[in-house]
Design an enzyme around this catalytic site. Structure first.
Site, mmCIF file in Angstrom:
data_model
loop_
_atom_site.group_PDB
_atom_site.id
_atom_site.type_symbol
_atom_site.label_atom_id
_atom_site.label_comp_id
_atom_site.label_asym_id
_atom_site.label_seq_id
_atom_site.Cartn_x
_atom_site.Cartn_y
_atom_site.Cartn_z
ATOM 1 C CG HIS A 61 14.543 53.694 93.421
ATOM 2 N ND1 HIS A 61 15.059 53.638 92.167
ATOM 3 C CD2 HIS A 61 13.123 54.403 92.891
ATOM 4 C CE1 HIS A 61 14.434 54.334 91.199
ATOM 5 N NE2 HIS A 61 13.292 54.732 91.619
ATOM 6 N NE ARG B 56 11.564 51.474 90.899
ATOM 7 C CZ ARG B 56 12.888 51.592 89.999
ATOM 8 N NH1 ARG B 56 13.646 50.969 90.389
ATOM 9 N NH2 ARG B 56 12.552 52.426 88.969
ATOM 10 N NE ARG C 106 11.731 55.251 85.411
ATOM 11 C CZ ARG C 106 12.807 54.628 86.133
ATOM 12 N NH1 ARG C 106 13.530 55.409 86.917
ATOM 13 N NH2 ARG C 106 13.491 53.675 85.688
ATOM 14 C CG HIS D 77 19.524 55.428 91.891
ATOM 15 N ND1 HIS D 77 18.020 55.014 92.135
ATOM 16 C CD2 HIS D 77 19.466 56.733 91.385
ATOM 17 C CE1 HIS D 77 17.429 56.069 91.869
ATOM 18 N NE2 HIS D 77 18.198 57.071 91.486
ATOM 19 C CD GLU E 263 21.507 52.493 89.082
ATOM 20 O OE1 GLU E 263 21.425 51.828 90.052
ATOM 21 O OE2 GLU E 263 20.435 53.061 88.606
#
Length: 282
Positions: free
Chosen positions: A39, A99, A117, A169, A244
């Site tokens: 991202h 993003r 995705r 991420h 994350e």
């Protein structure tokens, strides 16, 4: 001990590069994969994974953790997957909070696909959008993005050697295992979750940062077509995770530069601990 190679090109024709670290490429050791920059706006992921690579290279022979890890495993670091998107966040006429990728969509209303995705495993399901203007747009087809294709081809093409896959991420301080696309737990969940527990304990012991852990869909939200689900579900890499990084919302994607090194330090500790766990629990 380090070599670079190109595993594909972006929509914009830019090289997608990896760094391969090894003390002996002919020894047949298992491999640990770490990537960042999927991202575009999640800037801290790239210096975190390159910090891991740098610490391993500089520390081999003097740092016991770096030496032990490279004696037991090869390591691949892919610093930036979404190279076009990341470049756009840095461009004078770009968008710091971008993003997605920078591919054109059929109706030309909105640019880009969410690469996390777009992986070809349970694509276009929960937590992904068919609206091309959405930040979670899953793309016109599974693995439509060349950056995603490159990672898929490499990771599944080397699934006999890759034993750990981590897709980094930011932000939220979470260590997430499959599944993202469903609330059902995979057959390997106990070992995956135990590995997460070992890693977050090492992270906590470094700078006191608390990382929650668990299955993706239960711990953060449902998300289909994600990289870690693909690595586990399609490629059979048992230890596949989404991590994350810092923080929990004070700065979010705009993390101050002084947090880069501490993030790298705690993640290095986490992956060393996880690697030791995996060696004992293959």
């Amino acid at each position: 001990m380090a070599s670079t190679s190109t595993i594909g090109t972006s929509t914009g024709g830019k090289d997608l590069k990896i760094i391969h670290l090894s003390t002996n490429r002919t020894a047949g050791k298992k491999t640990l994969w770490f990537d960042g920059g999927l991202h575009a706006r999640e800037w801290v992921t790239t210096p975190t994974v390159t910090y891991i690579a740098d610490t391993l290279l500089r520390g081999y022979g003097t740092n016991s953790d770096a030496t032990q890890l490279l004696d037991n495993f090869d390591v691949i670091v892919c610093p930036i997957i979404n190279v076009d998107g990341v470049d756009f966040t840095w461009a004078e006429d770009g968008d710091r909070m971008w993003r997605k990728t920078r591919s054109e969509n059929s109706r030309d209303r909105c640019v880009g696909t969410d690469p996390c995705r777009n992986f070809d495993y349970e694509w276009a399901g929960a937590g992904a959008s068919g609206n091309e203007c959405s930040d979670t747009y899953y793309g016109p087809s599974a693995a439509s993005e060349p950056e995603v294709q490159a990672v898929q081809n490499y990771v599944c093409g080397h699934n006999d050697t890759i034993q750990l896959y981590i897709n980094f991420h930011s932000y939220s301080q979470l260590w997430l295992s499959p599944w993202g696309y469903t609330n059902d737990l995979p057959k390997d969940y106990t070992q995956q979750n135990d590995g997460s527990a070992v890693a977050v304990k090492a992270v906590l012991d470094t700078h006191g940062k608390v990382y929650e852990y668990g299955a993706t869909s239960d711990t953060i939200y449902p998300a289909s077509g994600i990289a870690a689900d693909y690595a586990y579900g399609q490629c059979g890499i048992k230890y596949s995770y989404t991590v994350e990084l810092r923080d929990t919302g004070r700065y979010g994607f705009l993390l101050p530069p002084e947090e880069i090194i501490p993030s790298g330090e705690e993640m290095f500790a986490g992956v060393v601990a996880l690697a030791n766990y995996i060696k004992a629990n293959p």
